[in-house]
Design a protein around this motif. Structure first.
Motif, PDB file in Angstrom:
ATOM      1  N   ARG A 107       0.632  -0.933   0.122  1.00 52.33           N
ATOM      2  CA  ARG A 107      -0.291   0.177   0.071  1.00 52.33           C
ATOM      3  C   ARG A 107       0.867   1.352   0.170  1.00 52.33           C
ATOM      4  NH1 ARG A 107      -4.046   1.197   4.141  1.00 52.33           N
ATOM      5  NH2 ARG A 107      -2.731  -0.343   5.925  1.00 52.33           N
ATOM      6  N   ILE A 108      -0.084   2.461  -1.079  1.00 51.60           N
ATOM      7  CA  ILE A 108       1.150   3.695  -0.821  1.00 51.60           C
ATOM      8  C   ILE A 108       0.651   4.921  -0.790  1.00 51.60           C
ATOM      9  CG2 ILE A 108       2.663   2.485  -2.376  1.00 51.60           C
ATOM     10  CD1 ILE A 108       1.177   3.937  -4.787  1.00 51.60           C
ATOM     11  N   ASP A 109       0.793   5.839  -0.011  1.00 54.01           N
ATOM     12  CA  ASP A 109       0.426   7.058   0.356  1.00 54.01           C
ATOM     13  C   ASP A 109       1.733   7.958  -0.125  1.00 54.01           C
ATOM     14  OD1 ASP A 109      -0.852   9.075   1.437  1.00 54.01           O
ATOM     15  OD2 ASP A 109      -1.381   8.266   2.858  1.00 54.01           O
ATOM     16  N   LEU A 110       0.801   8.829  -1.087  1.00 55.43           N
ATOM     17  CA  LEU A 110       2.095   9.918  -1.424  1.00 55.43           C
ATOM     18  C   LEU A 110       1.583  11.459  -1.677  1.00 55.43           C
ATOM     19  CD1 LEU A 110       2.104   7.954  -5.091  1.00 55.43           C
ATOM     20  CD2 LEU A 110       3.754   7.804  -2.745  1.00 55.43           C
ATOM     21  N   HIS A 111       0.909  11.725  -0.029  1.00 52.98           N
ATOM     22  CA  HIS A 111       0.600  12.633   0.365  1.00 52.98           C
ATOM     23  C   HIS A 111       0.269  12.880   1.751  1.00 52.98           C
ATOM     24  CE1 HIS A 111      -1.651  16.934  -1.065  1.00 52.98           C
ATOM     25  NE2 HIS A 111      -1.334  16.831   0.301  1.00 52.98           N
ATOM     26  N   ILE A 112       1.305  13.653   2.675  1.00 45.71           N
ATOM     27  CA  ILE A 112       1.202  13.793   3.636  1.00 45.71           C
ATOM     28  C   ILE A 112       1.855  14.401   4.347  1.00 45.71           C
ATOM     29  CG2 ILE A 112       2.400  12.105   6.090  1.00 45.71           C
ATOM     30  CD1 ILE A 112       2.151   9.891   4.649  1.00 45.71           C
ATOM     31  N   HIS A 113       1.483  15.416   4.850  1.00 48.40           N
ATOM     32  CA  HIS A 113       2.290  16.646   6.252  1.00 48.40           C
ATOM     33  C   HIS A 113       2.630  16.191   6.960  1.00 48.40           C
ATOM     34  CE1 HIS A 113       0.915  19.363   3.153  1.00 48.40           C
ATOM     35  NE2 HIS A 113      -0.078  18.562   3.010  1.00 48.40           N
ATOM     36  N   SER A 114       3.448  16.620   7.657  1.00 47.47           N
ATOM     37  CA  SER A 114       4.329  16.834   9.646  1.00 47.47           C
ATOM     38  C   SER A 114       4.879  18.068   9.873  1.00 47.47           C
ATOM     39  CB  SER A 114       5.832  16.010   9.087  1.00 47.47           C
ATOM     40  OG  SER A 114       6.574  16.967   8.534  1.00 47.47           O
ATOM     41  N   THR A 115       5.096  17.588  10.794  1.00 47.24           N
ATOM     42  CA  THR A 115       5.103  19.267  12.016  1.00 47.24           C
ATOM     43  C   THR A 115       6.203  19.778  11.156  1.00 47.24           C
ATOM     44  OG1 THR A 115       7.342  17.687  13.426  1.00 47.24           O
ATOM     45  CG2 THR A 115       4.731  18.636  14.096  1.00 47.24           C
ATOM     46  N   ALA A 116       6.291  19.688  10.117  1.00 40.55           N
ATOM     47  CA  ALA A 116       7.573  20.467   8.961  1.00 40.55           C
ATOM     48  C   ALA A 116       6.734  21.251   9.035  1.00 40.55           C
ATOM     49  CB  ALA A 116       8.249  20.199   8.293  1.00 40.55           C
ATOM     50  N   SER A 117       5.407  21.321   8.413  1.00 42.92           N
ATOM     51  CA  SER A 117       4.289  22.064   7.813  1.00 42.92           C
ATOM     52  C   SER A 117       3.366  22.162   8.779  1.00 42.92           C
ATOM     53  CB  SER A 117       4.374  22.403   6.688  1.00 42.92           C
ATOM     54  OG  SER A 117       3.408  21.277   6.069  1.00 42.92           O
ATOM     55  N   ASP A 118       2.105  22.299   8.775  1.00 41.50           N
ATOM     56  CA  ASP A 118       0.524  22.177   9.308  1.00 41.50           C
ATOM     57  C   ASP A 118      -0.071  20.737   9.810  1.00 41.50           C
ATOM     58  OD1 ASP A 118      -0.571  21.388   6.860  1.00 41.50           O
ATOM     59  OD2 ASP A 118      -0.945  22.501   7.026  1.00 41.50           O
ATOM     60  N   GLN A 143       4.140  30.420  17.298  1.00 42.01           N
ATOM     61  CA  GLN A 143       5.479  29.837  16.656  1.00 42.01           C
ATOM     62  C   GLN A 143       5.027  28.735  17.528  1.00 42.01           C
ATOM     63  OE1 GLN A 143       8.542  32.757  17.608  1.00 42.01           O
ATOM     64  NE2 GLN A 143       8.163  32.607  15.331  1.00 42.01           N
ATOM     65  N   GLY A 144       4.771  28.400  18.869  1.00 41.44           N
ATOM     66  CA  GLY A 144       4.799  27.085  19.333  1.00 41.44           C
ATOM     67  C   GLY A 144       4.193  26.116  18.999  1.00 41.44           C
ATOM     68  N   LEU A 145       3.278  26.628  18.256  1.00 42.78           N
ATOM     69  CA  LEU A 145       2.118  25.665  17.147  1.00 42.78           C
ATOM     70  C   LEU A 145       3.475  25.228  16.377  1.00 42.78           C
ATOM     71  CD1 LEU A 145      -0.958  26.830  18.834  1.00 42.78           C
ATOM     72  CD2 LEU A 145      -0.387  24.221  19.056  1.00 42.78           C
ATOM     73  N   ALA A 146       3.850  26.273  15.859  1.00 47.87           N
ATOM     74  CA  ALA A 146       4.141  25.972  14.627  1.00 47.87           C
ATOM     75  C   ALA A 146       5.872  25.980  14.533  1.00 47.87           C
ATOM     76  CB  ALA A 146       3.795  26.857  13.556  1.00 47.87           C
ATOM     77  N   ARG A 147       6.042  24.493  14.722  1.00 48.25           N
ATOM     78  CA  ARG A 147       7.370  24.079  15.465  1.00 48.25           C
ATOM     79  C   ARG A 147       8.606  24.300  13.964  1.00 48.25           C
ATOM     80  NH1 ARG A 147       6.573  18.702  18.335  1.00 48.25           N
ATOM     81  NH2 ARG A 147       4.344  19.053  17.316  1.00 48.25           N
ATOM     82  N   GLY A 148       7.883  23.663  12.843  1.00 44.19           N
ATOM     83  CA  GLY A 148       8.703  23.690  12.345  1.00 44.19           C
ATOM     84  C   GLY A 148       8.552  25.192  11.302  1.00 44.19           C
ATOM     85  N   GLN A 149       9.099  24.920   9.726  1.00 44.42           N
ATOM     86  CA  GLN A 149       9.855  25.796   9.218  1.00 44.42           C
ATOM     87  C   GLN A 149       8.419  26.953   8.180  1.00 44.42           C
ATOM     88  OE1 GLN A 149      12.816  24.832   6.786  1.00 44.42           O
ATOM     89  NE2 GLN A 149      14.415  25.076   7.434  1.00 44.42           N
ATOM     90  N   SER A 150       7.084  25.695   8.420  1.00 42.28           N
ATOM     91  CA  SER A 150       5.896  26.477   7.390  1.00 42.28           C
ATOM     92  C   SER A 150       4.874  27.339   8.310  1.00 42.28           C
ATOM     93  CB  SER A 150       6.225  25.785   6.334  1.00 42.28           C
ATOM     94  OG  SER A 150       6.503  25.694   4.974  1.00 42.28           O
ATOM     95  N   VAL A 151       4.866  28.180   8.938  1.00 43.32           N
ATOM     96  CA  VAL A 151       3.389  28.213   9.437  1.00 43.32           C
ATOM     97  C   VAL A 151       1.963  28.602   8.202  1.00 43.32           C
ATOM     98  CG1 VAL A 151       4.451  31.263   9.598  1.00 43.32           C
ATOM     99  CG2 VAL A 151       2.835  29.973  11.634  1.00 43.32           C
ATOM    100  N   GLY A 152       0.926  28.628   9.150  1.00 46.26           N
ATOM    101  CA  GLY A 152       0.030  28.578   7.801  1.00 46.26           C
ATOM    102  C   GLY A 152      -1.075  28.829   8.825  1.00 46.26           C
TER     103      GLY A 152
END
Ligand code: AMP
Ligand code: FE
Ligand code: FE
Ligand code: ZN
Length: 277
Positions: free
Chosen positions: A5-16, A125-134
């Motif tokens: 099985r594959i999943d090619l669209h995933i977000h982490s704490t690096a963004s939102d 900023q504390g919630l946006a630990r990664g680089q991309s705040v959104g």
């Protein structure tokens, strides 16, 4: 690359997303997935951690990114697969997008203060630990403070497009986004095309700009939409991809990791295509 099985669209704490890249890999392994792509908004900063975490497993992690762009047709998200995170053009353009995100988020915090909903910048900023705040980080801060009862309510009432605290932000053009992905050695795929009310002339234009594929399989796509997108892929010789747009358990956005059926051959074709760049 193990089949499965594959999943090619995933977000982490690096963004939102709400899980770290390491937690994403752990979850994918527990769910028995064979291949995932980490596609954070406007950043590749989670890729190394995910690759390190996957090294001792039989999970394949494709380095990816989701670049927001804007064309005459509105908001367009372009997925880049097999991008080299150290590409100079990619690094430069993502850095300016992150800068723009920061200014824009500060602008929204100011507007919210004007509406009587004070937030400390540190909370966001504390919630946006990664680089991309959104916007999801702002929505979660509003939720924490009890100004809203859900992330969805924050979007619906305040920070969604046209809302009283909404601030537009700088985006690349679709051509710039596609060029950037190609320059980083990646294949460029239009994310969730049904969100952008895609029609055929529009896809033809994007193909002329270098688009390589369409995200056909997606939680919100109806069977009719999948059929329409498959027909376009055939007509324009485009790659097919698919994924859940997972942002975390109970994040209220995207599906569960691995929840969208994506034929394994999609990843084989994607890999072959990316080798050409
Ligand atoms: P931004 O990139 O800062 O404009 O924020 C867009 C992100 O917000 C998307 O990638 C989604 O993760 C999330 N999002 C957009 N619209 C909604 C919505 N109506 N409800 C919840 N999350 C949303
Ligand atoms: Fe998102
Ligand atoms: Fe998207
Ligand atoms: Zn996404």
């Amino acid at each position: 690359m193990r089949r499965g099985r594959i999943d090619l669209h995933i977000h982490s704490t690096a963004s939102d997303g709400v899980l770290t890249p390491r937690e994403i890999v752990h979850r994918a392994v527990v769910l028995g997935l064979a291949v995932i792509a980490l596609t954070d908004h406007d950043t590749t900063s989670g890729i190394q951690e995910a690759a390190d975490a996957a090294a001792s497993t039989d999970l394949t992690v494709i380095p990816g990114v989701e670049i927001n762009s804007e064309g005459p047709w509105g908001d367009l998200h372009l997925l880049g697969f097999y991008v080299a995170p150290d590409s100079p053009l990619l690094t430069r353009r993502l850095a300016s997008l992150q800068q723009a995100r920061l200014h824009r988020a500060q602008g929204m915090v100011e507007k919210l203060a004007g509406l009587g909903m004070a937030l400390e910048w540190d909370e966001v900023q504390g919630l946006a630990r990664g680089q991309s705040v959104g916007r999801p980080h702002i929505a979660r801060a509003l939720l924490q403070r009890g100004y809203v009862d859900s992330v969805q309510e924050a979007f619906d009432r305040y920070i969604g497009l046209g809302g009283p605290a909404y601030v537009p932000r700088f985006r690349l053009s679709p051509l710039e986004a596609i060029e950037t992905i190609h320059a980083a050695g990646g294949a460029a795929v239009l994310a969730h095309p049904a969100h952008s009310s895609v029609d055929e002339p529009f896809i033809r234009d994007l193909v002329a700009l270098g688009l390589d594929g369409l995200e056909v399989y997606y939680p919100a796509h109806s069977p009719e939409e999948v059929g329409f997108l498959l027909a376009l892929c055939e007509r324009y010789h485009l790659l097919r991809t698919g994924g859940s747009d997972f942002h975390g358990p109970r994040s209220g956005e995207g599906g569960e990791m691995g929840s969208v059926f994506v034929p394994f051959e999609c990843v084989e074709h994607l890999h072959q295509a990316a080798e050409a760049y």
